[in-house]
Design a protein around this motif. Structure first.
Motif, PDB file in Angstrom:
ATOM      1  N   SER A   1       0.559  -1.196   0.068  1.00  0.00           N
ATOM      2  CA  SER A   1       0.041  -0.020   0.088  1.00  0.00           C
ATOM      3  C   SER A   1       0.868   1.177   0.006  1.00  0.00           C
ATOM      4  CB  SER A   1      -1.046  -0.136   1.092  1.00  0.00           C
ATOM      5  OG  SER A   1      -0.187  -0.116   2.459  1.00  0.00           O
TER       6      SER A   1
ATOM      7  N   ARG B   1       0.630   4.037  -3.048  1.00  0.00           N
ATOM      8  CA  ARG B   1       0.449   5.237  -2.998  1.00  0.00           C
ATOM      9  C   ARG B   1       1.372   6.325  -3.377  1.00  0.00           C
ATOM     10  NH1 ARG B   1      -1.170   9.519  -0.096  1.00  0.00           N
ATOM     11  NH2 ARG B   1      -3.184   9.786   0.739  1.00  0.00           N
ATOM     12  N   TYR B   2       2.801   6.030  -3.048  1.00  0.00           N
ATOM     13  CA  TYR B   2       4.107   6.933  -3.646  1.00  0.00           C
ATOM     14  C   TYR B   2       3.760   6.982  -5.030  1.00  0.00           C
ATOM     15  CZ  TYR B   2       8.920   7.952  -4.604  1.00  0.00           C
ATOM     16  OH  TYR B   2       9.714   8.506  -5.224  1.00  0.00           O
TER      17      TYR B   2
ATOM     18  N   ALA C   1       1.307   6.273  -7.156  1.00  0.00           N
ATOM     19  CA  ALA C   1       0.086   6.895  -7.660  1.00  0.00           C
ATOM     20  C   ALA C   1       0.309   8.506  -7.452  1.00  0.00           C
ATOM     21  CB  ALA C   1      -1.100   6.704  -6.852  1.00  0.00           C
ATOM     22  N   ALA C   2       1.235   8.969  -6.673  1.00  0.00           N
ATOM     23  CA  ALA C   2       1.390  10.485  -6.203  1.00  0.00           C
ATOM     24  C   ALA C   2       2.263  11.018  -7.689  1.00  0.00           C
ATOM     25  CB  ALA C   2       1.767  10.797  -5.278  1.00  0.00           C
TER      26      ALA C   2
ATOM     27  N   LEU D   1      -5.370   9.660  -6.430  1.00  0.00           N
ATOM     28  CA  LEU D   1      -5.459   9.922  -4.892  1.00  0.00           C
ATOM     29  C   LEU D   1      -6.505  11.100  -4.630  1.00  0.00           C
ATOM     30  CD1 LEU D   1      -1.625  10.087  -4.147  1.00  0.00           C
ATOM     31  CD2 LEU D   1      -3.238   8.113  -3.909  1.00  0.00           C
TER      32      LEU D   1
ATOM     33  N   ALA E   1      -9.323  11.799  -0.349  1.00  0.00           N
ATOM     34  CA  ALA E   1      -8.073  11.187  -0.101  1.00  0.00           C
ATOM     35  C   ALA E   1      -8.142   9.996   0.915  1.00  0.00           C
ATOM     36  CB  ALA E   1      -6.843  12.081   0.248  1.00  0.00           C
TER      37      ALA E   1
ATOM     38  N   ASP F   1      -8.096   5.839   1.072  1.00  0.00           N
ATOM     39  CA  ASP F   1      -7.038   5.174   2.011  1.00  0.00           C
ATOM     40  C   ASP F   1      -8.298   4.102   2.731  1.00  0.00           C
ATOM     41  OD1 ASP F   1      -5.027   6.480   1.293  1.00  0.00           O
ATOM     42  OD2 ASP F   1      -5.253   7.880   2.940  1.00  0.00           O
TER      43      ASP F   1
ATOM     44  N   VAL G   1      -8.815   1.287   0.257  1.00  0.00           N
ATOM     45  CA  VAL G   1      -7.548   0.404   0.326  1.00  0.00           C
ATOM     46  C   VAL G   1      -7.427  -0.344   1.463  1.00  0.00           C
ATOM     47  CG1 VAL G   1      -5.060   0.413   0.121  1.00  0.00           C
ATOM     48  CG2 VAL G   1      -6.457   2.000  -1.404  1.00  0.00           C
TER      49      VAL G   1
ATOM     50  N   THR H   1      -9.595   5.438  -9.159  1.00  0.00           N
ATOM     51  CA  THR H   1      -8.745   5.916  -8.479  1.00  0.00           C
ATOM     52  C   THR H   1      -7.947   4.757  -7.699  1.00  0.00           C
ATOM     53  OG1 THR H   1     -10.213   5.532  -6.234  1.00  0.00           O
ATOM     54  CG2 THR H   1     -10.220   7.566  -7.220  1.00  0.00           C
ATOM     55  N   LEU H   2      -6.964   5.087  -6.876  1.00  0.00           N
ATOM     56  CA  LEU H   2      -6.082   3.995  -6.205  1.00  0.00           C
ATOM     57  C   LEU H   2      -6.933   2.902  -5.488  1.00  0.00           C
ATOM     58  CD1 LEU H   2      -3.383   2.744  -5.359  1.00  0.00           C
ATOM     59  CD2 LEU H   2      -3.363   4.637  -3.609  1.00  0.00           C
TER      60      LEU H   2
ATOM     61  N   SER I   1      -6.816  -1.098  -6.090  1.00  0.00           N
ATOM     62  CA  SER I   1      -6.269  -1.857  -5.263  1.00  0.00           C
ATOM     63  C   SER I   1      -7.289  -2.704  -4.716  1.00  0.00           C
ATOM     64  CB  SER I   1      -6.056  -1.200  -3.823  1.00  0.00           C
ATOM     65  OG  SER I   1      -5.201  -0.034  -4.010  1.00  0.00           O
TER      66      SER I   1
END
Length: 418
Positions: A71, A75-76, A78-79, A87, A94, A98, A101, A161-162, A166
């Motif tokens: 995760s 996330r890193y 995705a940014a 995100l 956001a 999270d 996820v 989105t993420l 996920s």
């Protein structure tokens, strides 16, 4: 396009696919290591120097930044793209990303992985009650996810989105373990969401063709070893009938007498363990004419002893329901000592901060002959309790009454062996 770094993973690892999909959706190039062999290369000093825990996926970024845990890496990555929408566009979006996820990882993927390890014999011994509990908890999670997706295309916003990538990676793995035909029929919106995400042009090659199982994986006990057939005996010489009858009797293998349990040779006790078990089951534990009062009135300290039992590896406990299932498994493996033993054990505390403890009442003055029938008996510490000691007595009574508290940890679930 310059690569953002190297992702250590394997082609079929669902968590690795998640990160690769995030990078692809964001238009980023992510390299995979050449000739990486898992369980070999990740144990080498050069790998452990970068990633001390030795697990994958792990990111070795082009600028030297190193990161492990799925995760966190996702996330890193995705940014990284400019104007990324993965995100969300504000703090609330956001946070919701999270949330989903975390939900996918903790409420679906964790159960998938544990069930897979149970049925494949990676976690031993196989425990049907644990398997059932995990499946029931995952089913509850599927119902929550299905209800949420019944009114929307994606989990958080009007676009992927993420969270969507996920959760799709989590379902991708479940499709080959637990999410069988009956569940797919029951949860069409989960399947629709999954197929929408993985069939995006940028992601299709990464996820590949999913395995849609018809029936959830089930445990198959190992086949029993076949006994070798004895060589045929030579024909017996003819003899008069009476002698023949005698010979036939001698040819029948006589059963060896069963070894007597040394506990059965102890002097007769006035304390009847079965009567205690009935009293404990039928009476209130505390109070006048309660089970504890009955115990003190009838207990024979010469014929029986009382022990505190503590799990040795409390720092490894996670979910409290799983800790409770450990007690169930321990008690199941004590079956051969049922006539010599009573137990009251429980889980105290909360998720990721709990202990297993309790008390045992056993025949005789030594706990080992009673508990060593369980293969995992040495996973516990045993301390004899002195019921004339106020502290020991209070512990004993609280464990029986399921209101024990240790170091601020309160009783949350209990099991009895009776």
């Amino acid at each position: 396009m310059a690569s953002i770094g190297t992702l250590y993973t394997t082609p079929e690892q669902a968590n690795g696919k998640r990160i690769r999909a995030v990078a692809a959706f964001g238009g980023l190039k992510l390299d995979l290591p050449e000739h990486y062999v898992h369980f070999e290369d990740n144990k080498k000093p050069e790998f452990l120097a970068k990633f001390p825990h030795g697990k994958i996926p792990a990111l070795d970024a082009a600028d030297g930044f190193k990161l492990f845990e799925t995760s966190a890496i996702a996330r890193y990555v995705a940014a990284l793209p400019p104007n990324s929408t993965l995100l969300g566009s504000n703090l609330k979006e956001a946070a919701l990303i999270d949330q989903w996820v975390s939900f996918g990882d903790n409420e679906i993927a964790s159960h998938t992985n544990l069930i897979f390890q149970l049925v494949k014999g990676i976690i031993t011994p196989y425990a049907k009650p644990l398997h059932t509990t995990l499946a029931e908890r995952q089913l509850r999670s599927f119902k929550t996810l299905e209800a949420h997706l019944s009114t929307r295309t994606f989990l958080v916003t009007e676009r992927i989105t993420l969270a969507d990538i996920s959760v799709a990676s989590v379902i991708h793995r479940a499709l080959g373990v637990t999410f069988d035909a009956s569940l797919r029929a029951q949860f069409p919106n989960i399947l629709r969401h999954y197929e929408t995400v993985v069939n995006q042009p940028q992601l299709k090659d990464i996820f590949g063709k999913a395995e849609y199982i018809e029936k959830a994986l089930a445990y198959t006990p190992p086949a029993k070893e076949k006994k070798e057939a004895k060589p045929a005996a030579a024909p017996a010489p003819k003899a008069p009938k009476p002698a023949k009858e005698e010979e036939e009797e001698d040819d029948i293998p006589k059963e060896e007498p069963k070894a007597k349990n040394p506990l059965d040779s102890l002097p007769k006790s006035s304390f009847n363990l079965e009567d205690w078990k009935r009293a404990y089951s039928n009476k209130d534990t505390r109070g006048p004419d309660g089970a504890i009062e009955w115990f003190y009135k009838n207990f024979d300290a010469e014929g029986f002893s009382v022990w505190r039992v503590d799990y040795k590896y409390n720092d490894e406990l996670t979910q409290t329901f799983m800790s409770s299932n450990l007690i169930t498994g321990f008690f199941n493996r004590l079956e051969a000592s049922r006539k010599y033993l009573f137990g009251s054990m429980g889980v105290l505390g909360e998720t990721n901060n709990s202990i297993i403890t309790g008390v045992l009442i056993c025949r005789g003055q030594d706990i080992k002959p009673v508990v060593e029938v369980a293969p995992d008996w040495e996973s516990y510490e045993y301390k004899r309790l002195d019921l004339n000691n106020p502290e020991d007595k209070a512990f004993f009574e609280s464990a029986l009454a399921w209101d024990l508290e240790v170091d601020g940890k309160k009783w949350v679930d209990g099991k009895n062996f009776k």
